[in-house]
Design a protein around this motif. Structure first.
Motif, PDB file in Angstrom:
ATOM      1  N   LEU A 379       0.828  -1.211   0.000  1.00  0.00           N
ATOM      2  CA  LEU A 379       0.000   0.000   0.000  1.00  0.00           C
ATOM      3  C   LEU A 379       0.861   1.260   0.000  1.00  0.00           C
ATOM      4  CD1 LEU A 379      -2.854   1.292   0.308  1.00  0.00           C
ATOM      5  CD2 LEU A 379      -2.479   1.178   2.790  1.00  0.00           C
ATOM      6  N   MET A 380       1.950   1.238   0.759  1.00  0.00           N
ATOM      7  CA  MET A 380       2.820   2.406   0.884  1.00  0.00           C
ATOM      8  C   MET A 380       3.869   2.477  -0.215  1.00  0.00           C
ATOM      9  SD  MET A 380       3.450   2.533   5.003  1.00  0.00           S
ATOM     10  CE  MET A 380       4.296   4.119   4.885  1.00  0.00           C
ATOM     11  N   ARG A 381       3.929   1.449  -1.061  1.00  0.00           N
ATOM     12  CA  ARG A 381       4.915   1.376  -2.129  1.00  0.00           C
ATOM     13  C   ARG A 381       6.334   1.455  -1.567  1.00  0.00           C
ATOM     14  NH1 ARG A 381       0.882  -0.166  -4.274  1.00  0.00           N
ATOM     15  NH2 ARG A 381      -0.028   0.546  -6.237  1.00  0.00           N
ATOM     16  N   LEU A 382       6.585   0.632  -0.535  1.00  0.00           N
ATOM     17  CA  LEU A 382       7.911   0.577   0.043  1.00  0.00           C
ATOM     18  C   LEU A 382       8.857  -0.164  -0.903  1.00  0.00           C
ATOM     19  CD1 LEU A 382       7.185  -0.134   3.819  1.00  0.00           C
ATOM     20  CD2 LEU A 382       7.280   2.042   2.596  1.00  0.00           C
ATOM     21  N   PRO A 383      10.173  -0.007  -0.732  1.00  0.00           N
ATOM     22  CA  PRO A 383      11.126  -0.649  -1.652  1.00  0.00           C
ATOM     23  C   PRO A 383      10.842  -2.134  -1.837  1.00  0.00           C
ATOM     24  CG  PRO A 383      12.280   0.864  -0.210  1.00  0.00           C
ATOM     25  CD  PRO A 383      10.859   0.818   0.282  1.00  0.00           C
ATOM     26  N   GLY A 384      10.821  -2.554  -3.088  1.00  0.00           N
ATOM     27  CA  GLY A 384      10.529  -3.937  -3.430  1.00  0.00           C
ATOM     28  C   GLY A 384       9.056  -4.214  -3.626  1.00  0.00           C
ATOM     29  N   SER A 385       8.194  -3.330  -3.112  1.00  0.00           N
ATOM     30  CA  SER A 385       6.742  -3.557  -3.172  1.00  0.00           C
ATOM     31  C   SER A 385       6.034  -2.519  -4.032  1.00  0.00           C
ATOM     32  CB  SER A 385       6.161  -3.527  -1.752  1.00  0.00           C
ATOM     33  OG  SER A 385       6.691  -4.555  -0.951  1.00  0.00           O
ATOM     34  N   THR A 386       6.729  -2.003  -5.029  1.00  0.00           N
ATOM     35  CA  THR A 386       6.184  -0.884  -5.803  1.00  0.00           C
ATOM     36  C   THR A 386       5.317  -1.318  -6.971  1.00  0.00           C
ATOM     37  OG1 THR A 386       8.191  -0.818  -7.155  1.00  0.00           O
ATOM     38  CG2 THR A 386       8.132   0.597  -5.211  1.00  0.00           C
ATOM     39  N   GLU A 387       5.451  -2.558  -7.438  1.00  0.00           N
ATOM     40  CA  GLU A 387       4.740  -2.960  -8.654  1.00  0.00           C
ATOM     41  C   GLU A 387       4.137  -4.352  -8.530  1.00  0.00           C
ATOM     42  OE1 GLU A 387       7.288  -2.736 -11.993  1.00  0.00           O
ATOM     43  OE2 GLU A 387       7.651  -0.579 -11.833  1.00  0.00           O
ATOM     44  N   GLY A 388       2.907  -4.472  -9.030  1.00  0.00           N
ATOM     45  CA  GLY A 388       2.301  -5.778  -9.171  1.00  0.00           C
ATOM     46  C   GLY A 388       2.734  -6.426 -10.479  1.00  0.00           C
ATOM     47  N   ALA A 389       2.320  -7.660 -10.679  1.00  0.00           N
ATOM     48  CA  ALA A 389       2.700  -8.406 -11.888  1.00  0.00           C
ATOM     49  C   ALA A 389       1.584  -8.321 -12.921  1.00  0.00           C
ATOM     50  CB  ALA A 389       2.969  -9.867 -11.542  1.00  0.00           C
ATOM     51  N   ALA A 390       1.967  -8.104 -14.160  1.00  0.00           N
ATOM     52  CA  ALA A 390       1.000  -8.138 -15.244  1.00  0.00           C
ATOM     53  C   ALA A 390       0.534  -9.584 -15.439  1.00  0.00           C
ATOM     54  CB  ALA A 390       1.632  -7.613 -16.526  1.00  0.00           C
ATOM     55  N   PRO A 391      -0.745  -9.795 -15.742  1.00  0.00           N
ATOM     56  CA  PRO A 391      -1.240 -11.168 -15.902  1.00  0.00           C
ATOM     57  C   PRO A 391      -0.443 -11.980 -16.909  1.00  0.00           C
ATOM     58  CG  PRO A 391      -3.067  -9.634 -15.812  1.00  0.00           C
ATOM     59  CD  PRO A 391      -1.827  -8.793 -15.878  1.00  0.00           C
ATOM     60  N   GLU A 392       0.026 -11.326 -17.965  1.00  0.00           N
ATOM     61  CA  GLU A 392       0.765 -12.051 -19.002  1.00  0.00           C
ATOM     62  C   GLU A 392       2.254 -12.167 -18.683  1.00  0.00           C
ATOM     63  OE1 GLU A 392       0.866  -7.690 -20.000  1.00  0.00           O
ATOM     64  OE2 GLU A 392      -0.642  -9.133 -19.283  1.00  0.00           O
ATOM     65  N   ARG A 393       2.694 -11.595 -17.565  1.00  0.00           N
ATOM     66  CA  ARG A 393       4.111 -11.621 -17.190  1.00  0.00           C
ATOM     67  C   ARG A 393       4.224 -11.975 -15.710  1.00  0.00           C
ATOM     68  NH1 ARG A 393       8.431  -7.352 -16.362  1.00  0.00           N
ATOM     69  NH2 ARG A 393      10.316  -8.176 -17.311  1.00  0.00           N
ATOM     70  N   TYR A 395       5.195 -13.173 -11.896  1.00  0.00           N
ATOM     71  CA  TYR A 395       6.272 -12.777 -10.994  1.00  0.00           C
ATOM     72  C   TYR A 395       7.441 -13.755 -11.040  1.00  0.00           C
ATOM     73  CZ  TYR A 395       8.705 -12.706  -6.461  1.00  0.00           C
ATOM     74  OH  TYR A 395       9.662 -12.706  -5.464  1.00  0.00           O
ATOM     75  N   THR A 396       8.632 -13.229 -11.258  1.00  0.00           N
ATOM     76  CA  THR A 396       9.866 -13.996 -11.142  1.00  0.00           C
ATOM     77  C   THR A 396      10.907 -13.106 -10.480  1.00  0.00           C
ATOM     78  OG1 THR A 396      10.889 -13.299 -13.226  1.00  0.00           O
ATOM     79  CG2 THR A 396       9.363 -15.177 -13.337  1.00  0.00           C
ATOM     80  N   TYR A 397      12.001 -13.703 -10.061  1.00  0.00           N
ATOM     81  CA  TYR A 397      13.094 -12.915  -9.491  1.00  0.00           C
ATOM     82  C   TYR A 397      13.749 -12.028 -10.549  1.00  0.00           C
ATOM     83  CZ  TYR A 397      13.130 -15.392  -4.974  1.00  0.00           C
ATOM     84  OH  TYR A 397      12.825 -15.876  -3.721  1.00  0.00           O
ATOM     85  N   ASP A 398      13.608 -12.383 -11.805  1.00  0.00           N
ATOM     86  CA  ASP A 398      14.223 -11.585 -12.865  1.00  0.00           C
ATOM     87  C   ASP A 398      13.452 -10.302 -13.168  1.00  0.00           C
ATOM     88  OD1 ASP A 398      16.343 -13.318 -13.235  1.00  0.00           O
ATOM     89  OD2 ASP A 398      15.294 -14.489 -14.772  1.00  0.00           O
ATOM     90  N   ASN A 399      12.124 -10.327 -12.976  1.00  0.00           N
ATOM     91  CA  ASN A 399      11.336  -9.149 -13.361  1.00  0.00           C
ATOM     92  C   ASN A 399      10.765  -8.378 -12.176  1.00  0.00           C
ATOM     93  OD1 ASN A 399       8.969 -10.483 -12.505  1.00  0.00           O
ATOM     94  ND2 ASN A 399       8.542 -11.280 -14.559  1.00  0.00           N
ATOM     95  N   SER A 400      11.116  -8.776 -10.956  1.00  0.00           N
ATOM     96  CA  SER A 400      10.598  -8.084  -9.779  1.00  0.00           C
ATOM     97  C   SER A 400      11.650  -8.054  -8.678  1.00  0.00           C
ATOM     98  CB  SER A 400       9.338  -8.776  -9.250  1.00  0.00           C
ATOM     99  OG  SER A 400       8.903  -8.181  -8.035  1.00  0.00           O
ATOM    100  N   ALA A 401      11.660  -6.957  -7.929  1.00  0.00           N
ATOM    101  CA  ALA A 401      12.578  -6.830  -6.782  1.00  0.00           C
ATOM    102  C   ALA A 401      11.961  -7.357  -5.501  1.00  0.00           C
ATOM    103  CB  ALA A 401      12.960  -5.354  -6.595  1.00  0.00           C
ATOM    104  N   TRP A 402      10.728  -7.852  -5.549  1.00  0.00           N
ATOM    105  CA  TRP A 402      10.048  -8.294  -4.330  1.00  0.00           C
ATOM    106  C   TRP A 402      10.683  -9.581  -3.810  1.00  0.00           C
ATOM    107  CZ3 TRP A 402       7.484 -11.885  -1.538  1.00  0.00           C
ATOM    108  CH2 TRP A 402       6.618 -11.437  -0.522  1.00  0.00           C
TER     109      TRP A 402
END
Length: 466
Positions: A379-393, A395-402
């Protein structure tokens, strides 16, 4: 016993010792994969949200408040510290397979040690109490409390002098209640004058257990019934890599013929290969929490039963589940974190009460769970939590810092320190004790500063009226 704050100015050596003892810097995200930091980071990531706590910044490197500003209030929300597993299910499951393999003469040389190690770990957790804080968890909370006191010595002296109160609130769950007690005990050992000012701990489930309260009803319905979520989790967990990792884990403990029997479903009433390997991983993940109580945690003996690359894979699968079920999730939805607004709202209410003179608190201390920390971070967009995953892409470690180990390790915390000069109030945020900026669009008082005018934060978060 920690020295009272009033003596700190006369004992800089003690402050330095405390800094050295408690400060642990986070490995840099840019570290090359082959570097020592890169290896340590991958190992830590492999624990997911079971990663033990470490403060993420040397306290000597914190920015100073602008001239004339003094601390007048602090508040936090903290996850409980490291704990025993919530039940013995993983140990019971894998020990049934292990006992069968021993009876059949199908244990590897290493596997012969596995059963006794698991039983030692289970015995330690049973003695501690399943789900209860471990010795390590208590030390995590004690360290955070001591560092808070020494970070804001003027504040706690003022609280004691003016007779302000310290409010303590939790989810009501045992490990959260105990975390609050351990934290405040450490504060009062640091400054005994605070003891009569710490009010009776209270419970607020709507605030600190919102995923199970009335405010989380829509979320729970989504969690149980959303087909896109179910399909995504099934697709990501069911990859061939999962079965490959599972068989490698089992091959460390059982001979090839027995592993084939597990894979072929002979013991389906107990577990398939993935469920069995998952149980091994879960025991590996909880062992560090029990380092005070069990040699399996203290000596890292559970590390022998799962290779780093396989721990990393199961850690990723754990992060997949937490990312989609609790964190940023799908980019076109806020269902996982919208309910955390009640907690963010409380952060603002407490600071605004201090500014408006309607509050008599010197500190607000909250104790909760990963199910609340992770949505709040999104909710606060803290580091690593700024973006959700697109349905067609996905979540992986390569495309997200979470990473669960960074977003909500054991004893994870978010803290706001409030400073005043005249009628101006500044707020600084710490995330796992690291100074961080507020979300994009919020303007600090100067470029590169971690201090924000409260009025600017109200504007940025849409709290301005009139």
């Amino acid at each position: 016993m920690p020295m009272p704050i009033s003596a700190r100015r006369a004992a800089p050596a003690l402050a330095l010792a405390l800094s050295t003892l408690f400060a642990v810097s986070a490995p840099a995200r840019s570290a090359p994969a082959h570097s020592a930091d890169g290896v340590a980071e991958r190992i830590r990531d492999g624990y997911g949200t079971k990663a033990p706590y470490a403060p993420q910044q040397d306290p000597w490197t914190y920015q100073r408040a602008p001239q004339g500003f003094v601390p007048v209030f602090t508040e936090n929300v903290s996850r409980h510290g490291s704990r025993a597993a919530t039940d013995s299910g993983d140990g019971d499951l894998i020990l049934k397979l292990w006992d069968q393999a021993r009876q059949d003469g199908q244990l590897t040389h290493l596997g012969q040690d596995f059963g006794p190690d698991v039983r030692a770990l289970l015995a330690a957790m049973e003695k501690t109490g399943y789900g209860n804080l471990s010795g390590r968890g208590k030390r995590e909370l004690q360290g955070t409390a001591v560092r808070m006191a020494h970070r804001l010595p003027g504040l706690f002296e003022t609280i004691a002098k003016d007779g302000e109160t310290v409010d303590v609130v939790s989810s009501g769950q045992g490990r959260a209640v105990d975390s609050g007690t351990v934290f405040t005990d450490a504060l009062t050992q640091t400054d005994p004058e605070l003891k009569p000012l710490i009010g009776p701990a209270r419970v607020d489930k709507d605030l600190l257990y919102f995923h199970k309260s009335a405010g989380g009803a829509a979320y729970r319905d989504w969690l149980a019934n959303d087909q896109r979520l179910a399909r995504t989790l099934k697709d990501l967990s069911g990859q061939p890599a999962t079965h490959g990792a599972a068989r490698r884990v089992l091959a460390r403990i059982f001979k090839p013929a027995f592993v084939r029997r597990v894979v072929d479903g002979e013991f389906s009433s107990l577990a398939d290969d993935v469920a069995a390997a998952q149980a091994v991983y879960n025991l590996y993940g909880i062992a560090p929490a029990m380092s005070d109580e069990s040699p399996t945690g203290r000596d890292r003996r559970m590390d022998r039963y799962i290779a780093p690359r396989d721990a990393a894979w199961f850690g990723y699968l754990s992060d997949v589940e937490d990312f989609y079920e609790k964190g940023p999730s799908f980019a076109d939805s806020d269902i996982t974190y919208k309910m955390a607004d009640v907690l963010l709202d409380d952060f603002f209410k407490q600071v605004e009460a201090k500014r408006d003179g309607t509050g008599k608190l010197g500190a607000e201390l909250r104790f909760t769970h990963a199910e609340e920390i992770i949505p709040l971070a999104a909710l606060m967009r803290l580091p690593g939590s700024t973006e959700g995953a697109a349905p067609e892409r996905p979540y992986t470690y390569d495309n997200s810092a979470w990473r669960g180990a960074s977003v909500s390790p054991m004893a994870a915390n978010i803290q706001w320190d409030v400073f005043r000069r005249g009628d101006t109030y500044l707020v600084r945020m710490l995330y796992n004790e690291k100074e961080i900026p507020f979300r994009q669009g919020c303007r600090p008082i100067a470029r590169g500063s971690h201090f924000y005018d409260l009025a600017e934060l109200e504007r940025c978060f849409g709290r301005t009226t009139g």
